[in-house]
Design a protein around this motif. Structure first.
Motif, PDB file in Angstrom:
ATOM      1  N   CYS A 216       0.873  -1.176   0.000  1.00 52.27           N
ATOM      2  CA  CYS A 216       0.000   0.000   0.000  1.00 52.27           C
ATOM      3  C   CYS A 216       0.907   1.223   0.000  1.00 52.27           C
ATOM      4  O   CYS A 216       1.395   1.635   1.063  1.00 52.27           O
ATOM      5  CB  CYS A 216      -0.898  -0.024   1.234  1.00 52.27           C
ATOM      6  N   PRO A 217       1.193   1.807  -1.180  1.00 56.08           N
ATOM      7  CA  PRO A 217       2.142   2.926  -1.253  1.00 56.08           C
ATOM      8  C   PRO A 217       1.676   4.135  -0.448  1.00 56.08           C
ATOM      9  O   PRO A 217       0.475   4.395  -0.347  1.00 56.08           O
ATOM     10  CB  PRO A 217       2.195   3.241  -2.754  1.00 56.08           C
ATOM     11  N   ALA A 245      -2.664   1.518   8.422  1.00 52.35           N
ATOM     12  CA  ALA A 245      -1.965   0.776   9.472  1.00 52.35           C
ATOM     13  C   ALA A 245      -0.853  -0.104   8.918  1.00 52.35           C
ATOM     14  O   ALA A 245       0.123  -0.405   9.606  1.00 52.35           O
ATOM     15  CB  ALA A 245      -2.965  -0.076  10.259  1.00 52.35           C
ATOM     16  N   THR A 246      -0.974  -0.522   7.650  1.00 51.07           N
ATOM     17  CA  THR A 246       0.038  -1.410   7.091  1.00 51.07           C
ATOM     18  C   THR A 246       1.373  -0.711   6.853  1.00 51.07           C
ATOM     19  O   THR A 246       2.371  -1.367   6.583  1.00 51.07           O
ATOM     20  CB  THR A 246      -0.434  -2.018   5.759  1.00 51.07           C
ATOM     21  N   ARG A 247       1.367   0.625   6.926  1.00 49.14           N
ATOM     22  CA  ARG A 247       2.624   1.350   6.701  1.00 49.14           C
ATOM     23  C   ARG A 247       3.378   1.603   7.997  1.00 49.14           C
ATOM     24  O   ARG A 247       4.418   2.248   7.992  1.00 49.14           O
ATOM     25  CB  ARG A 247       2.346   2.686   5.999  1.00 49.14           C
ATOM     26  N   ARG A 248       2.852   1.146   9.092  1.00 51.74           N
ATOM     27  CA  ARG A 248       3.543   1.314  10.365  1.00 51.74           C
ATOM     28  C   ARG A 248       4.166  -0.011  10.779  1.00 51.74           C
ATOM     29  O   ARG A 248       3.563  -1.077  10.628  1.00 51.74           O
ATOM     30  CB  ARG A 248       2.559   1.802  11.442  1.00 51.74           C
ATOM     31  N   GLY A 249       5.369   0.052  11.309  1.00 50.60           N
ATOM     32  CA  GLY A 249       6.060  -1.171  11.698  1.00 50.60           C
ATOM     33  C   GLY A 249       6.606  -1.900  10.489  1.00 50.60           C
ATOM     34  O   GLY A 249       7.106  -1.288   9.550  1.00 50.60           O
ATOM     35  N   VAL A 250       6.488  -3.217  10.482  1.00 40.53           N
ATOM     36  CA  VAL A 250       7.057  -4.030   9.399  1.00 40.53           C
ATOM     37  C   VAL A 250       5.968  -4.770   8.628  1.00 40.53           C
ATOM     38  O   VAL A 250       6.223  -5.798   8.024  1.00 40.53           O
ATOM     39  CB  VAL A 250       8.075  -5.044   9.976  1.00 40.53           C
ATOM     40  N   SER A 251       4.760  -4.249   8.656  1.00 36.09           N
ATOM     41  CA  SER A 251       3.639  -4.985   8.069  1.00 36.09           C
ATOM     42  C   SER A 251       3.137  -4.396   6.764  1.00 36.09           C
ATOM     43  O   SER A 251       1.990  -4.585   6.397  1.00 36.09           O
ATOM     44  CB  SER A 251       2.478  -5.046   9.071  1.00 36.09           C
ATOM     45  N   ASN A 252       3.968  -3.657   6.042  1.00 38.78           N
ATOM     46  CA  ASN A 252       3.524  -3.030   4.805  1.00 38.78           C
ATOM     47  C   ASN A 252       3.500  -4.030   3.654  1.00 38.78           C
ATOM     48  O   ASN A 252       4.079  -3.828   2.605  1.00 38.78           O
ATOM     49  CB  ASN A 252       4.439  -1.846   4.460  1.00 38.78           C
TER      50      ASN A 252
END
Length: 420
Positions: A216-217, A245-252
């Motif tokens: 998710c760019p 939320a997918t851009r936070r941490g290592v879950s992108n």
């Protein structure tokens, strides 16, 4: 009737080992046994992928709306890099993943190109460090979006060569190695097609890692609402997208999914009969083993016992896993099991789940006869030697057939029933 193809050879079937002596030889089911080394760790290696795609030896398997390019029902056809350049350009991997994300524009349809692996049996071709072989890619040539014209040109060029895109949900007549290649490609293409939007925020996603991940760019050159103002005006700089939320941490990342299903040969407590069921839409006299999906927080053994009870009312004791089968329709892994009914649990009733029209216990000899003379796919006539009114069963390309062959062919040692 289309001839049934051979099954893939089990891995290292000619090597004696402690495990093979105790549990028997490994079973390989149709759609498994790929000749390709997936070298999955190289999908993110930009130098490897970009060089492999343009190599003269590289083979491209084309799909039009999930229908593979083929010579006929038994043999796939492959295109060259030159033949698909009108669609994918010189090299769709010439930009790094970081560049693609930075330049993302959700209004532009990018051709989907998947890396499948290396055929290391043919080492006279592509080389990258210690890795040698013929690279295989899959390309979605479905005419759509901003690449409709280019995709149509490739599709028509393939048809002009006398090739065809084989329609249909089941491609069960391909030779075993190509069936495995087809299954891998189809499953990945279908997953990409079903996941154009982010599960976290609903915004469009981008396929990366040679078709095996989606991101998710954080920005988009398209006319999308900005995170600040919700404006839709054109800009020469990428717009910041809404928070995700997918851009936070290592879950992108979004990865391809595999849905586990159980399919089971159920043996009576005395080991002399097998439970079979049929759905209303199936041909007359056509039966199969029972099957169903695993549910969250449920072991395979629990799923087998639950599905059998829900569909037939039969209660199972011991359950053992026999073998597994990839099933790319769309993303299943069928876990083949053998279960044995409890002494007081063999009564059949269909009052729970209405999925089955009928279920019955069948003698081993009747199943052996049907495996010889009564197998076929769902839309096909029975095999040679079938007598009208006799039991019909799935073909050997189906794991149900392999499970039934196992229980009727000595997989169960009657003298050891108490251990099952």
């Amino acid at each position: 009737m289309t001839p049934q193809p051979d099954l893939p050879d089990p891995a290292h079937h000619d090597v004696d080992s402690m495990l093979s002596r105790k549990f028997g030889r490994e079973v390989a089911n149709y759609f498994s046994g790929s000749p390709l080394n997936r070298v999955s760790f190289l999908r993110a290696d930009h130098a490897f992928i970009s060089k492999a795609l343009v190599h003269p030896s590289t083979s491209f398997l084309l799909f039009n709306d999930l229908a593979p390019l083929a010579h006929d029902m038994t043999k796939l056809a492959y295109a060259t890099h030159e033949e698909i350049k009108p669609l994918i350009g010189e090299n769709p991997f010439e930009k790094t993943e970081e560049q693609m994300i930075k330049e993302y524009n959700s209004t532009i349809t990018l051709p989907l190109v998947l890396f499948l692996g290396l055929d290391e049996r043919k080492k006279e071709g592509f080389e990258h460090g210690i890795y040698k072989g013929i690279p295989y890619f899959a390309v979605d040539v479905t005419p759509k979006g901003t690449i409709e014209k280019q995709a149509n040109s490739v599709v028509e060029a393939m048809k002009a060569k006398g090739l065809k895109f084989v329609e249909g949900r089941m491609h069960m007549s391909l030779n075993a190695p190509e069936a495995a290649i087809y299954a891998q490609a189809r499953a990945l293409l279908d997953w990409n097609a079903r996941n154009p939007f982010c599960g976290g925020c609903g915004q469009p996603t981008l396929s990366v890692n040679a078709g095996t991940k989606r991101v998710c760019p954080p920005t988009d050159f398209a006319e999308l609402p900005t995170a600040q103002a919700g404006a839709t005006t054109v800009s020469t700089t990428p717009r910041e997208r809404a928070s995700c939320a997918t851009r936070r941490g290592v879950s992108n990342l979004s990865f391809p999914r595999t849905d586990p299903t159980v399919i089971m040969a159920v043996v009576s407590h005395d080991g002399k009969r097998v439970l079979l069921g049929r759905q209303k839409r199936w041909p007359d006299y056509w039966y199969s083993t029972l099957a169903g999906f695993c549910e969250p927080a449920e072991s395979v053994e629990e799923a087998v016992r639950r599905e059998v009870w829900e569909e037939s009312g039969v209660l199972l004791g011991r359950v053992v896993i026999h073998s597994t089968q990839p099933w790319p329709y769309p993303a299943n892994l069928m876990i083949g099991a053998i279960g044995q009914a409890l002494p007081d649990g063999e009564k059949i009733h269909l009052e729970h789940d209405p999925e089955l029209q009928d279920a019955k216990w069948v003698e081993m000899d009747d199943i052996r006869e049907a495996l010889l003379h009564g197998t076929s796919g769902l839309g096909e006539p029975p095999s040679e030697g079938y007598k009208e009114g006799g039991l019909r069963l799935p073909p050997k390309t189906a794991i149900a057939n392999q499970l039934l062959a196992a229980v009727t062919g000595g997989f169960l040692d009657i003298t050891e029933q108490s251990k099952i």
